[in-house]
Design a protein around this motif. Structure first.
Motif, PDB file in Angstrom:
ATOM      1  N   ASN A  59       0.828  -1.215   0.000  1.00  0.00           N
ATOM      2  CA  ASN A  59       0.000   0.000   0.000  1.00  0.00           C
ATOM      3  C   ASN A  59       0.860   1.262   0.000  1.00  0.00           C
ATOM      4  OD1 ASN A  59      -2.260  -1.706   0.142  1.00  0.00           O
ATOM      5  ND2 ASN A  59      -2.303  -1.602   2.390  1.00  0.00           N
ATOM      6  N   ALA A  60       1.932   1.243  -0.809  1.00  0.00           N
ATOM      7  CA  ALA A  60       2.842   2.387  -0.842  1.00  0.00           C
ATOM      8  C   ALA A  60       2.152   3.659  -1.306  1.00  0.00           C
ATOM      9  CB  ALA A  60       4.034   2.076  -1.756  1.00  0.00           C
ATOM     10  N   ASN A  61       1.094   3.530  -2.121  1.00  0.00           N
ATOM     11  CA  ASN A  61       0.400   4.708  -2.627  1.00  0.00           C
ATOM     12  C   ASN A  61      -0.345   5.460  -1.525  1.00  0.00           C
ATOM     13  OD1 ASN A  61       1.265   4.194  -5.244  1.00  0.00           O
ATOM     14  ND2 ASN A  61      -0.509   2.872  -5.683  1.00  0.00           N
ATOM     15  N   ASN A  62      -0.601   4.797  -0.400  1.00  0.00           N
ATOM     16  CA  ASN A  62      -1.314   5.460   0.692  1.00  0.00           C
ATOM     17  C   ASN A  62      -0.429   6.461   1.441  1.00  0.00           C
ATOM     18  OD1 ASN A  62      -3.512   3.922   0.055  1.00  0.00           O
ATOM     19  ND2 ASN A  62      -3.200   2.418   1.703  1.00  0.00           N
ATOM     20  N   ALA A  63       0.886   6.321   1.312  1.00  0.00           N
ATOM     21  CA  ALA A  63       1.809   7.208   2.046  1.00  0.00           C
ATOM     22  C   ALA A  63       2.990   7.559   1.153  1.00  0.00           C
ATOM     23  CB  ALA A  63       2.279   6.548   3.337  1.00  0.00           C
ATOM     24  N   PRO A  64       2.760   8.322   0.080  1.00  0.00           N
ATOM     25  CA  PRO A  64       3.867   8.647  -0.827  1.00  0.00           C
ATOM     26  C   PRO A  64       4.974   9.467  -0.157  1.00  0.00           C
ATOM     27  CG  PRO A  64       1.917   9.969  -1.335  1.00  0.00           C
ATOM     28  CD  PRO A  64       1.486   8.926  -0.352  1.00  0.00           C
ATOM     29  N   ASP A  65       4.598  10.329   0.785  1.00  0.00           N
ATOM     30  CA  ASP A  65       5.604  11.148   1.461  1.00  0.00           C
ATOM     31  C   ASP A  65       6.528  10.270   2.317  1.00  0.00           C
ATOM     32  OD1 ASP A  65       6.577  13.909   2.104  1.00  0.00           O
ATOM     33  OD2 ASP A  65       6.103  13.209   4.130  1.00  0.00           O
ATOM     34  N   LEU A  66       5.954   9.302   3.019  1.00  0.00           N
ATOM     35  CA  LEU A  66       6.746   8.385   3.837  1.00  0.00           C
ATOM     36  C   LEU A  66       7.664   7.538   2.966  1.00  0.00           C
ATOM     37  CD1 LEU A  66       7.511   6.911   6.442  1.00  0.00           C
ATOM     38  CD2 LEU A  66       5.452   5.495   6.171  1.00  0.00           C
ATOM     39  N   VAL A  67       7.131   7.042   1.848  1.00  0.00           N
ATOM     40  CA  VAL A  67       7.948   6.227   0.944  1.00  0.00           C
ATOM     41  C   VAL A  67       9.098   7.045   0.378  1.00  0.00           C
ATOM     42  CG1 VAL A  67       7.927   4.935  -1.224  1.00  0.00           C
ATOM     43  CG2 VAL A  67       6.009   4.718   0.371  1.00  0.00           C
ATOM     44  N   ARG A  68       8.823   8.307   0.044  1.00  0.00           N
ATOM     45  CA  ARG A  68       9.878   9.183  -0.485  1.00  0.00           C
ATOM     46  C   ARG A  68      10.939   9.477   0.583  1.00  0.00           C
ATOM     47  NH1 ARG A  68       6.721  12.206  -2.728  1.00  0.00           N
ATOM     48  NH2 ARG A  68       6.335  13.720  -1.057  1.00  0.00           N
ATOM     49  N   TYR A  69      10.485   9.672   1.808  1.00  0.00           N
ATOM     50  CA  TYR A  69      11.427   9.915   2.916  1.00  0.00           C
ATOM     51  C   TYR A  69      12.352   8.711   3.122  1.00  0.00           C
ATOM     52  CZ  TYR A  69      13.123  10.665   7.682  1.00  0.00           C
ATOM     53  OH  TYR A  69      13.933  10.798   8.790  1.00  0.00           O
ATOM     54  N   LEU A  70      11.783   7.517   3.121  1.00  0.00           N
ATOM     55  CA  LEU A  70      12.595   6.309   3.289  1.00  0.00           C
ATOM     56  C   LEU A  70      13.567   6.143   2.130  1.00  0.00           C
ATOM     57  CD1 LEU A  70       9.899   3.777   4.589  1.00  0.00           C
ATOM     58  CD2 LEU A  70      11.650   4.958   5.929  1.00  0.00           C
TER      59      LEU A  70
END
Length: 377
Positions: A59-70
């Protein structure tokens, strides 16, 4: 004195004939620094330049900002088998909860019992906690609240450690290997010149010569001590050459094996080598066979090993600072860290070492007057 020197010469010639047995003890002195340097290079490489971590993110699309930060911190999404060992699942209502300033849930699934994954798991947890703290600060700022209000105490840490003193922590491990080389280097010769001679029926013939038992004991002790000190010299020289090749500066350390340290290490090693020689000879003569002597010495050498480790990792009570091996090692560690050498502690531990050596030598002389010991009855 001539008899003692003749005895020493005889033992050294016998040792030179059996090169493989003697060199087995010296291989430790030559190989240990090289192995340690290789391990330190690998460890420093991992600490200084961590590799990108690949994990599976559901469910990476639910938290794009978190995925980008990681991703900016070297943690990326992957679909291979290696990435699936660590799974980060973002909840379906993550975006809605974040918009309402409510706790948004993520699920981290991994096997904590897998030693290879533990470092990666801790790394991911740290990044998630950092991101959570940043988002919490943003929420407070959006409501006109200074995020510092949640930090009633500001902790300032002043590290007084220098690059040399930090390097002293590494050299503490090196001192442990140097001290232990004194016991390992002369062990094979000690067994061969005691239990080995008895099995070859040459000990009784040697005692029949016009020389006292004391002269025989002193000659054997000097010969074994020479090999113990030879191992110490070898490990010092190899360490002097090998350790500068390790990129200590990448982790803020300075490791320098100076000539002053080498000289002090050799002086401190002399009483330790005498004690090691007498201890190994005494135990070997108490054994009835060559193999039995090897088994006994393996167990006996655990005592100096434990003392040395306790001093290296500072896990021992203060009384061990006055005992043989641990006392000398603690003084050497203070020296390489730039501190004042505890002379009284060093003197007491060295004198205690010599007293033990003399007591073992006296016991060895007395035991060789017994037929049970000479003939292994």
């Amino acid at each position: 004195m001539k008899m003692i020197l003749a005895m020493v010469r005889k033992e050294l010639i016998d040792a030179a004939r059996d090169k493989r047995s003697v060199m087995a003890g010296l291989y430790y002195a030559m190989g240990t620094p090289l192995i340690m340097c290789g391990l330190f290079m690998v460890l420093i490489g991992q600490l200084s330049s961590p590799e990108d971590l690949s994990i599976k993110i559901n469910n990476a699309n639910n938290a794009p900002d978190l995925v980008r930060y990681l991703s900016n911190n070297g943690i990326n999404h992957g679909d291979d088998d290696e990435a699936k060992k660590i799974i980060l699942t973002i909840s379906d209502d993550y975006a809605a909860n974040m918009a309402k300033a409510k706790p948004a849930e993520v699920l981290l699934v991994a096997d904590n019992s897998d030693e290879k994954l533990q470092k990666s798991i801790r790394r991911l947890e740290r990044q998630l906690q950092t991101y959570s703290s940043e988002m919490g600060s943003i929420r407070l700022i959006a409501r006109g609240i200074n995020p510092r209000i949640t930090q009633p105490i500001k902790i300032n840490v002043e590290d007084k450690a220098t690059a040399d003193s930090k390097g002293g922590m590494i050299l503490g491990i090196a001192i442990f290997t140097m001290m232990y080389s004194v016991f390992i280097s002369g062990m094979n010769l000690a067994i061969d010149t005691s239990a080995g001679e008895r099995e070859r029926n040459s000990l009784a013939l040697l005692l029949s010569h016009p020389m006292s038992t004391r002269e025989l004991v002193i000659g054997k002790i000097i010969a074994v001590t020479c090999f113990a000190l030879l191992g110490l010299i070898l490990i010092l020289l190899v360490s002097k050459v090998a350790y500068p090749f390790v990129p200590w500066q990448e982790i803020g350390f300075t490791v320098n094996i100076s000539q002053d340290f080498m000289g002090l290490m050799f002086l401190v090693g002399i009483p330790v080598a005498l004690m090691a020689a007498t201890l190994q000879l005494y135990v070997s003569f108490m054994a009835k066979t060559f193999k039995e002597a090897q088994s006994y010495l393996t167990m006996v050498l655990f005592v100096p090993l434990a003392l040395s480790m306790a001093a290296s990792y500072n896990i021992a009570p203060d009384v061990l600072q006055w005992l043989p091996v641990s006392g000398q090692q603690q003084a050497l560690m203070d020296f390489i860290k730039g501190r004042e050498i505890p002379m009284m502690q060093l003197i007491v531990s060295s004198v205690a070492t010599l007293i033990i050596a003399v007591a073992l030598a006296a016991g060895l002389e007395k035991s060789l007057k017994s037929e049970k010991v000479v003939f292994g009855l």
